[in-house]
Scaffold this motif. Structure first.
Motif, PDB file in Angstrom:
ATOM      1  N   TYR A  55       0.857  -1.190   0.000  1.00 39.86           N
ATOM      2  CA  TYR A  55       0.000   0.000   0.000  1.00 39.86           C
ATOM      3  C   TYR A  55       0.891   1.236   0.000  1.00 39.86           C
ATOM      4  O   TYR A  55       1.814   1.356   0.787  1.00 39.86           O
ATOM      5  CB  TYR A  55      -0.928   0.020   1.228  1.00 39.86           C
ATOM      6  CG  TYR A  55      -2.129  -0.872   1.066  1.00 39.86           C
ATOM      7  CD1 TYR A  55      -3.287  -0.422   0.450  1.00 39.86           C
ATOM      8  CD2 TYR A  55      -2.101  -2.181   1.524  1.00 39.86           C
ATOM      9  CE1 TYR A  55      -4.391  -1.253   0.288  1.00 39.86           C
ATOM     10  CE2 TYR A  55      -3.198  -3.017   1.377  1.00 39.86           C
ATOM     11  CZ  TYR A  55      -4.342  -2.544   0.761  1.00 39.86           C
ATOM     12  OH  TYR A  55      -5.429  -3.370   0.603  1.00 39.86           O
ATOM     13  N   GLY A  56       0.624   2.141  -0.935  1.00 36.41           N
ATOM     14  CA  GLY A  56       1.414   3.356  -1.036  1.00 36.41           C
ATOM     15  C   GLY A  56       2.705   3.157  -1.804  1.00 36.41           C
ATOM     16  O   GLY A  56       3.406   4.115  -2.100  1.00 36.41           O
ATOM     17  N   ASN A  57       3.034   1.946  -2.169  1.00 32.25           N
ATOM     18  CA  ASN A  57       4.239   1.621  -2.919  1.00 32.25           C
ATOM     19  C   ASN A  57       3.996   1.937  -4.392  1.00 32.25           C
ATOM     20  O   ASN A  57       2.856   1.949  -4.864  1.00 32.25           O
ATOM     21  CB  ASN A  57       4.538   0.125  -2.725  1.00 32.25           C
ATOM     22  CG  ASN A  57       5.834  -0.331  -3.313  1.00 32.25           C
ATOM     23  OD1 ASN A  57       6.163   0.004  -4.441  1.00 32.25           O
ATOM     24  ND2 ASN A  57       6.563  -1.127  -2.551  1.00 32.25           N
ATOM     25  N   SER A  58       5.050   2.152  -5.139  1.00 27.42           N
ATOM     26  CA  SER A  58       4.905   2.456  -6.565  1.00 27.42           C
ATOM     27  C   SER A  58       4.317   1.274  -7.331  1.00 27.42           C
ATOM     28  O   SER A  58       3.773   1.451  -8.418  1.00 27.42           O
ATOM     29  CB  SER A  58       6.258   2.840  -7.160  1.00 27.42           C
ATOM     30  OG  SER A  58       7.172   1.764  -7.032  1.00 27.42           O
ATOM     31  N   MET A  59       4.415   0.075  -6.773  1.00 24.07           N
ATOM     32  CA  MET A  59       3.877  -1.125  -7.432  1.00 24.07           C
ATOM     33  C   MET A  59       2.405  -1.366  -7.090  1.00 24.07           C
ATOM     34  O   MET A  59       1.802  -2.299  -7.607  1.00 24.07           O
ATOM     35  CB  MET A  59       4.698  -2.347  -7.019  1.00 24.07           C
ATOM     36  CG  MET A  59       6.168  -2.270  -7.384  1.00 24.07           C
ATOM     37  SD  MET A  59       6.445  -2.153  -9.142  1.00 24.07           S
ATOM     38  CE  MET A  59       6.122  -3.826  -9.627  1.00 24.07           C
ATOM     39  N   GLN A  60       1.814  -0.551  -6.257  1.00 21.76           N
ATOM     40  CA  GLN A  60       0.447  -0.759  -5.786  1.00 21.76           C
ATOM     41  C   GLN A  60      -0.543  -0.918  -6.937  1.00 21.76           C
ATOM     42  O   GLN A  60      -1.435  -1.760  -6.881  1.00 21.76           O
ATOM     43  CB  GLN A  60       0.003   0.392  -4.875  1.00 21.76           C
ATOM     44  CG  GLN A  60      -1.410   0.219  -4.344  1.00 21.76           C
ATOM     45  CD  GLN A  60      -1.810   1.329  -3.387  1.00 21.76           C
ATOM     46  OE1 GLN A  60      -0.977   2.066  -2.890  1.00 21.76           O
ATOM     47  NE2 GLN A  60      -3.086   1.444  -3.140  1.00 21.76           N
ATOM     48  N   ALA A  61      -0.380  -0.153  -7.994  1.00 24.77           N
ATOM     49  CA  ALA A  61      -1.330  -0.207  -9.111  1.00 24.77           C
ATOM     50  C   ALA A  61      -1.284  -1.555  -9.835  1.00 24.77           C
ATOM     51  O   ALA A  61      -2.290  -1.983 -10.413  1.00 24.77           O
ATOM     52  CB  ALA A  61      -1.047   0.925 -10.088  1.00 24.77           C
TER      53      ALA A  61
END
Length: 193
Positions: free
Chosen positions: A100-106
């Motif tokens: 969550y909130g990481n650049s990989m979240q999407a």
């Protein structure tokens, strides 16, 4: 699950439900769930069973009309996890939270969705294989063959004097293997000293 849009309450009662459309479940402020298809109040366990039965449904807030399906499904998982039916390992939960909130979240939702579909497809193939029986299952045949080879190999190594001596090339290979094992044992003995 496909993106669903809230259906105005006036339209819910005015027309019969199309079987291809999801069943609309209204959630009231008192946390009660109302199935508009069966005109009855239901529980989270009923929604869990509908999910297991692959029935499409959409949960909407009765007051605002907002789609709250995601939150309700998450609540079903939370209730199941807290009642002792733990399916999600702690390490997985930690990794999920860290995303969550990481650049990989999407990317995570589509990856998890594809992984779960693949898992379900493989589960179905496995069920089909077991349904056909072990005699038609190539993996079962390989496992039986491997177990026989394993057992025969250990019998030959552990009890060489109890069996009749093999003849030919197999005998030479076995003798060479025993010699190599004896040489390794000698080396290990010398290292211990």
């Amino acid at each position: 699950m496909r993106n669903l849009i809230p259906i105005p309450e006036s339209q819910m009662a005015a027309r019969p439900r199309d079987p291809d459309e999801p069943i609309i479940i209204k959630k009231y402020a008192n946390r009660r769930l109302y199935n508009t298809d069966s005109s009855s109040y239901i529980t989270l366990e009923t929604l869990a069973q509908m999910t297991r039965d692959n029935q499409e449904f959409q949960v909407v807030d009765a007051k605002s009309g907002d789609d709250i399906t995601h939150q309700v499904l998450t609540q079903i998982i939370m209730d199941s996890e807290s009642s002792g039916e733990q399916l999600l390992p702690v390490s997985f939960l930690r990794q999920l939270i860290s995303l969550y909130g990481n650049s990989m979240q999407a990317l995570v939702p589509s990856y998890l969705d594809a992984s779960m579909k693949s898992f379900c497809d493989n589960q179905e193939k496995l069920r089909d294989s077991f349904g056909k029986g072990l005699s038609e299952n190539p993996f079962a045949k390989m496992a039986q063959h491997n177990m026989k080879m394993f057992a025969d190999g250990w019998r030959a190594v552990l009890a060489p004097g109890q069996q009749a001596s093999p003849k030919g090339k197999d005998s030479d290979d076995l003798a060479e293997l025993r010699a190599q094992m004896a040489a390794m044992q000698d080396k290990l003995d010398k290292l211990d000293k």
